[in-house]
Enzyme design. Structure first.
Site, short mmCIF file in Angstrom:
data_model
loop_
_atom_site.label_atom_id
_atom_site.label_comp_id
_atom_site.label_asym_id
_atom_site.label_seq_id
_atom_site.Cartn_x
_atom_site.Cartn_y
_atom_site.Cartn_z
N PHE A 150 -3.70 19.39 31.29
CA PHE A 150 -4.32 19.86 30.02
C PHE A 150 -5.95 19.97 30.23
O PHE A 150 -6.65 18.93 30.64
CB PHE A 150 -4.03 18.79 28.75
CG PHE A 150 -4.59 19.62 27.67
CD1 PHE A 150 -3.80 20.44 26.69
CD2 PHE A 150 -5.73 18.88 27.20
CE1 PHE A 150 -4.14 20.93 25.72
CE2 PHE A 150 -6.40 19.53 25.99
CZ PHE A 150 -5.40 20.49 25.15
N ASP A 235 -11.73 16.41 35.65
CA ASP A 235 -11.84 16.61 34.21
C ASP A 235 -11.60 15.08 33.65
O ASP A 235 -10.53 14.65 33.49
CB ASP A 235 -10.69 17.38 33.80
CG ASP A 235 -10.74 17.73 32.13
OD1 ASP A 235 -11.42 16.73 31.38
OD2 ASP A 235 -10.10 18.55 31.66
N LYS A 264 -15.26 14.59 24.44
CA LYS A 264 -14.56 13.68 23.64
C LYS A 264 -15.45 12.31 23.32
O LYS A 264 -16.43 12.50 22.47
CB LYS A 264 -13.33 13.26 24.30
CG LYS A 264 -12.30 14.22 24.00
CD LYS A 264 -10.69 13.80 24.15
CE LYS A 264 -10.02 14.99 23.72
NZ LYS A 264 -9.03 15.60 24.77
C1 LIG Z 1 -9.19 17.00 25.13
C2 LIG Z 1 -9.17 17.33 26.24
C3 LIG Z 1 -9.76 18.59 26.76
C4 LIG Z 1 -10.39 19.69 25.87
O1 LIG Z 1 -11.47 19.10 25.06
P1 LIG Z 1 -11.63 19.99 23.64
O2 LIG Z 1 -12.91 19.27 22.89
O3 LIG Z 1 -10.40 19.82 22.65
O4 LIG Z 1 -11.81 21.47 23.89
C5 LIG Z 1 -9.99 19.19 28.08
N1 LIG Z 1 -9.47 18.35 29.06
C6 LIG Z 1 -8.94 16.90 28.79
C7 LIG Z 1 -8.43 16.45 29.92
C8 LIG Z 1 -8.79 16.70 27.31
O5 LIG Z 1 -8.12 15.56 27.04
#
Ligand SMILES: *Cc1c(COP(=O)(O)O)cnc(C)c1O
Length: 409
Positions: A150, A235, A264
């Site tokens: 994700f 990420d 986040k």
């Molecule tokens: C939440 C998340 C994203 C996307 O972040 P947004 O601020 O919702 O665009 C990307 N990578 C990971 C691992 C995430 O948990």
């Protein structure tokens, strides 16, 4: 208006892209939130780890309030007096030379993809050829991604998702991505070609169901990337900033990726703040006009980011996540229930996988909410517990009592 009326009113004018639990929240403090009827809940989701510092953390609120009276937005057409300090702070905690601020996580992922691709064309593939022939097609850079990933919701990102619903109806998609299975270093070795510029991965797959790779995986991935002159892009939007008991989940294996993607909790639960961090060799492929964001790096965002990081460090939140997480996981493992297939987690990123024959995780989350514990299912079968890292033992015990009640009834 009461909860039911607000839900109807909200749904009436809203798109149907979410199916929230029916709690209508109006106030928050620390790990607690209150609904419009005055019922108190514990927030065990923390907005998917965007609230590592808890709701309305005083230090962050004060810093932001102070900045609100001074200057909020300049765009990057001008300098502002706050961005430099934010950049320096990110570089210190990531041990990188440079950072580039964006807003949402998905934008930071897109930024990392652009950085890796351009790095490939300028630094990895025959550079003189690029300079000699500007019209040369720059269409060969490949990025390897993992199944069950994700990384966000833009069209490019969902294009390399393995989740059919994330893709259905949204094509055509950006080419140049190759998918391999997660937690499989041989697959990574085999997938790398002369055209590979990056390997984009999550050190723990959060949305994928709190999937923790075998120990040694992260380190081995970095080694394979290094041997093949491929950028390892971590990420850490969800796993980073203390969540797993270290500042970054990669720290568990003493691994420094080539590019960090953060988001986040960098916004301290207030405001979207994201960035990538890497060394100059990569970051300097960007030149004026290549990339940007109207809001990225604005003074309000910079102050929010600085305060968010300061809180993580000042209150030792990564250590706290490790200590509280270890206790929480241990206690969850003691719950006797026919529903539970597995309890797994690292720090305060915890999942309980529900046996398929017992149904999905959704009704369990609904029952937990009735008891005052807010969590969210991920990937149908997993109940996620990821409270603010400020949580204390009494609060965990409070939640455990209710979690136990739901699982044992
Ligand atoms: C939440 C998340 C994203 C996307 O972040 P947004 O601020 O919702 O665009 C990307 N990578 C990971 C691992 C995430 O948990």
């Amino acid at each position: 208006m009461g909860s039911d009326a607000i839900i109807k009113f909200t749904d009436k004018f809203g798109a149907r892209n979410y199916k929230p639990l029916p709690a209508v929240l109006e106030k928050g403090k620390g790990v607690w939130v209150w609904d419009v009827e005055g019922n108190r809940y514990m927030d065990m989701l923390s907005s998917y780890s965007a609230l590592n510092q808890g709701h309305i953390h005083k230090d962050i609120i004060d810093a932001v309030k102070n900045q609100l009276d001074r200057l909020t937005l300049t765009s990057r057409a001008f300098y502002n007096d706050k961005l430099g300090e934010f950049q320096k702070k990110i570089c210190e905690i990531t041990k990188m030379e440079k950072m580039l601020p964006m807003n949402t996580g998905a934008e930071a992922v897109e930024t990392a993809i652009k950085a890796a691709r351009k790095w490939g064309y300028l630094r990895k593939f025959n550079p003189p050829e690029v300079e000699q022939n500007e019209k040369r097609k720059m269409d060969k850079a490949e990025i390897i991604v993992c199944e069950n990933n994700f990384h966000g919701r833009t069209t490019t990102i969902v294009g390399f998702s393995s989740e059919p619903q994330y893709r259905f109806g949204f094509g055509p998609f950006t080419p140049g991505f190759k998918m391999i299975s997660y937690n499989d270093t041989n697959a990574l070795k085999e997938a790398i070609t002369n055209n590979t510029v990056g390997f984009l991965m999550e050190p723990i797959q959060g949305e994928g169901g709190i999937i923790i790779p075998d120990s040694g995986y992260i380190k081995e991935c970095k080694k394979i990337c290094e041997e093949n002159n491929v950028l390892m892009i971590a990420d850490e939007i969800q796993s980073g900033l203390g969540r797993t008991g270290r500042m970054f989940a990669c720290d568990w294996e003493d691994t420094k990726p080539d590019i960090y993607i953060l988001g986040k909790a960098l916004g301290g639960g207030i405001y979207p703040v994201s960035c990538i961090a890497c060394n100059s060799e990569i970051m300097d492929v960007f030149t004026p006009g290549d990339h940007g964001s109207t809001f990225g790096g604005n003074p309000l965002a910079a102050v929010t980011g600085i305060a968010s990081l300061d809180v993580l460090i000042k209150y030792n939140l990564p250590e706290r996540a490790e200590e509280m997480g270890t206790y929480f996981i241990e206690q969850l493992k003691n719950i006797k229930s026919d529903y539970i297939k597995e309890v797994r987690g690292k720090g305060l990123l915890i999942g309980i996988e529900i046996k398929k024959e017992k149904g999905t995780a959704r009704p369990i989350c609904e029952n937990l909410a009735k008891e005052g514990v807010l969590s969210k299912e991920t990937h149908e079968q997993v109940v996620r517990f990821a409270p603010p890292l400020t949580i204390n033992k009494e609060e965990i015990d409070w939640a455990l009592e209710r979690i136990q009640k739901v699982f044992e009834s």
